[in-house]
Design an enzyme around this catalytic site. Structure first.
Site, PDB file in Angstrom:
ATOM      1  N   GLN A  15       0.864  -1.245   0.159  1.00 53.34           N
ATOM      2  CA  GLN A  15       0.047   0.020   0.034  1.00 53.34           C
ATOM      3  C   GLN A  15       0.811   1.286   0.093  1.00 53.34           C
ATOM      4  O   GLN A  15       2.177   1.224   0.350  1.00 53.34           O
ATOM      5  CB  GLN A  15      -0.962   0.049   1.085  1.00 53.34           C
ATOM      6  CG  GLN A  15      -0.057  -0.121   2.557  1.00 53.34           C
ATOM      7  CD  GLN A  15      -0.788  -0.698   3.718  1.00 53.34           C
ATOM      8  OE1 GLN A  15      -2.228  -0.545   3.793  1.00 53.34           O
ATOM      9  NE2 GLN A  15      -0.394  -1.340   4.371  1.00 53.34           N
ATOM     10  N   HIS A  75      -8.691   3.897  20.097  1.00 47.04           N
ATOM     11  CA  HIS A  75      -8.069   2.640  20.779  1.00 47.04           C
ATOM     12  C   HIS A  75      -8.403   2.283  21.940  1.00 47.04           C
ATOM     13  O   HIS A  75      -8.694   1.004  22.369  1.00 47.04           O
ATOM     14  CB  HIS A  75      -6.556   2.904  20.767  1.00 47.04           C
ATOM     15  CG  HIS A  75      -6.027   2.810  19.347  1.00 47.04           C
ATOM     16  ND1 HIS A  75      -5.313   3.935  18.670  1.00 47.04           N
ATOM     17  CD2 HIS A  75      -5.755   2.051  18.206  1.00 47.04           C
ATOM     18  CE1 HIS A  75      -4.797   3.603  17.509  1.00 47.04           C
ATOM     19  NE2 HIS A  75      -5.135   2.601  17.319  1.00 47.04           N
ATOM     20  N   GLU A  85       0.254  -8.069  11.648  1.00 46.89           N
ATOM     21  CA  GLU A  85       0.112  -6.996  10.665  1.00 46.89           C
ATOM     22  C   GLU A  85       0.807  -7.563   9.305  1.00 46.89           C
ATOM     23  O   GLU A  85       1.912  -7.802   9.502  1.00 46.89           O
ATOM     24  CB  GLU A  85       0.775  -5.740  11.110  1.00 46.89           C
ATOM     25  CG  GLU A  85       1.209  -4.621  10.512  1.00 46.89           C
ATOM     26  CD  GLU A  85      -0.125  -3.910   9.854  1.00 46.89           C
ATOM     27  OE1 GLU A  85       0.056  -4.011   8.443  1.00 46.89           O
ATOM     28  OE2 GLU A  85      -1.024  -3.503  10.246  1.00 46.89           O
ATOM     29  N   THR A 142      -7.501  -1.533   7.872  1.00 42.39           N
ATOM     30  CA  THR A 142      -7.516  -0.650   6.906  1.00 42.39           C
ATOM     31  C   THR A 142      -8.986  -0.778   5.887  1.00 42.39           C
ATOM     32  O   THR A 142      -9.704  -1.900   6.089  1.00 42.39           O
ATOM     33  CB  THR A 142      -6.524  -0.486   5.843  1.00 42.39           C
ATOM     34  OG1 THR A 142      -6.474  -1.685   5.015  1.00 42.39           O
ATOM     35  CG2 THR A 142      -5.183  -0.493   6.727  1.00 42.39           C
ATOM     36  N   PRO A 173      -4.274  -4.452   1.299  1.00 50.54           N
ATOM     37  CA  PRO A 173      -4.405  -5.960   1.818  1.00 50.54           C
ATOM     38  C   PRO A 173      -5.420  -6.296   2.524  1.00 50.54           C
ATOM     39  O   PRO A 173      -5.431  -7.577   2.751  1.00 50.54           O
ATOM     40  CB  PRO A 173      -2.968  -5.826   2.689  1.00 50.54           C
ATOM     41  CG  PRO A 173      -2.821  -4.119   3.063  1.00 50.54           C
ATOM     42  CD  PRO A 173      -3.438  -3.523   1.678  1.00 50.54           C
ATOM     43  N   ASP A 200       0.225 -12.287   6.623  1.00 45.81           N
ATOM     44  CA  ASP A 200      -1.032 -12.319   6.205  1.00 45.81           C
ATOM     45  C   ASP A 200      -1.955 -12.961   7.128  1.00 45.81           C
ATOM     46  O   ASP A 200      -1.672 -14.154   7.620  1.00 45.81           O
ATOM     47  CB  ASP A 200      -1.387 -13.233   4.752  1.00 45.81           C
ATOM     48  CG  ASP A 200      -2.432 -13.129   4.304  1.00 45.81           C
ATOM     49  OD1 ASP A 200      -3.007 -12.089   4.123  1.00 45.81           O
ATOM     50  OD2 ASP A 200      -2.944 -14.427   4.497  1.00 45.81           O
ATOM     51  N   ASP A 254      -8.654  -4.508  13.559  1.00 48.15           N
ATOM     52  CA  ASP A 254      -8.318  -3.228  13.308  1.00 48.15           C
ATOM     53  C   ASP A 254      -7.701  -3.081  12.097  1.00 48.15           C
ATOM     54  O   ASP A 254      -6.436  -3.048  11.663  1.00 48.15           O
ATOM     55  CB  ASP A 254      -7.054  -2.735  14.248  1.00 48.15           C
ATOM     56  CG  ASP A 254      -6.822  -1.338  14.757  1.00 48.15           C
ATOM     57  OD1 ASP A 254      -7.485  -0.591  13.703  1.00 48.15           O
ATOM     58  OD2 ASP A 254      -6.103  -0.922  15.516  1.00 48.15           O
TER      59      ASP A 254
END
Length: 302
Positions: free
Chosen positions: A41, A72, A117, A170, A175, A147, A168
């Site tokens: 990204q 958060h 992540e 995007t 991805p 992944d 959490d």
């Protein structure tokens, strides 16, 4: 350029968040500090006068130094304090800026946090520029760069289960796109304990229906096939119980941000079982967050 460095000899310019034809977008008078295309990204870090530094992924605002704690704290403390937990095992999928990890580490009853992540550069750049992350060296933390779907397969083969799974993520344009699917939800359901909960979230967008009545939609987290995790869960009943709460996050479009709790058990998380005070969170706010306006209840329950 590190967290405390100041940019030089560059002017602030108006930057506009992508809107994908929604007809509304956030604009910031900002200065670009860093931009790079990772394997996954476009990662950008902007500096602003009122909000500090802002993390942007593929054109979407993810977090600002000024208000990230609101999201958060509400994402972590509500599900953790809404029920009794001992030796809580937490899975955070995404969360590369590290704020969710920071909040989860504040509770002694949290014994293990796995954070998955996909993009190592988001973790590195967020740590360098925003500095809002938790301690990745804490012995309770297992940071996995990889992944999420592959991780889920491996966790299932190892019979891993979790008390809390926080998504959490995007927006589904990079991805994360493969995670807004029924196939991934089916894996998540097998990873959550019978008395555990999955937390998903999105901006709640108020608009006007053709007949003039108020209506809502999910502003960004809708995949190319028109589904999001709420619609998948409703359609499939994979986790039959959905409870909703919300908060206000100024830099997210519309500022109204919803959280969705998916569970097998269906018990409410509205009443905190322990007292805790953060920069935003407190026990009264915890309970009040479950009070939804009528238009929102009608839309979400449709």
């Amino acid at each position: 350029m590190g967290q405390n460095s100041q940019p030089s000899n560059a002017s602030f310019k108006w930057w506009r968040e992508r809107d994908d034809e929604f007809g509304a977008a956030l604009s910031l008078n900002a200065q670009l500090l860093h931009s790079e295309q990772s394997p996954y990204q476009l990662i950008e870090i902007y500096d602003t006068a009122p909000f500090g530094r802002v993390l942007v992924l593929d054109g979407y605002v993810q977090a600002s130094q000024a208000d990230e704690f609101i999201y958060h704290e509400m994402a972590i403390h509500v599900p953790l304090l809404g029920r009794e937990h001992e030796d809580a095992n937490i899975l955070i999928i995404g969360g590369g800026e590290g704020g969710a990890l920071r909040e989860a580490l504040k509770h002694d009853f949290v014994s293990n946090i796995t954070m998955v992540e996909i993009d190592k550069r988001v973790v590195e750049l967020s740590s360098a520029y925003l500095g809002v992350n938790g301690d990745y060296d804490d012995p309770r933390v297992n940071l996995i760069i990889g992944d999420a779907a592959t991780f889920a397969d491996e966790a299932l083969s190892n019979n891993e289960t979790y008390d809390l799974i926080l998504l959490d993520l995007t927006e589904p344009v990079g991805p994360s796109a493969a995670l807004f699917t029924q196939a991934f939800c089916e894996k998540l359901v097998k990873l959550i304990k019978k008395d555990g909960v999955i937390v998903d979230s999105d901006s709640l967008y108020l608009s006007r229906a053709p007949d003039g009545t108020p209506q809502g939609s999910f502003l960004q987290e809708v995949s190319s096939d028109g589904e999001n995790l709420v619609s998948v869960m409703k359609r499939t009943g994979l986790l039959p119980h959905i409870e909703v709460y919300h908060t206000k996050v100024p830099l997210y479009p519309g500022a109204d941000f919803g959280f969705f709790l998916y569970s097998h058990h269906g018990e409410s998380y509205q009443t905190p079982v322990k007292s805790f005070t953060g920069n935003h969170y407190n026990s009264a706010l915890h309970s009040a967050a479950f009070a939804l306006p009528e238009w929102q209840k009608r839309w979400i329950n449709t």
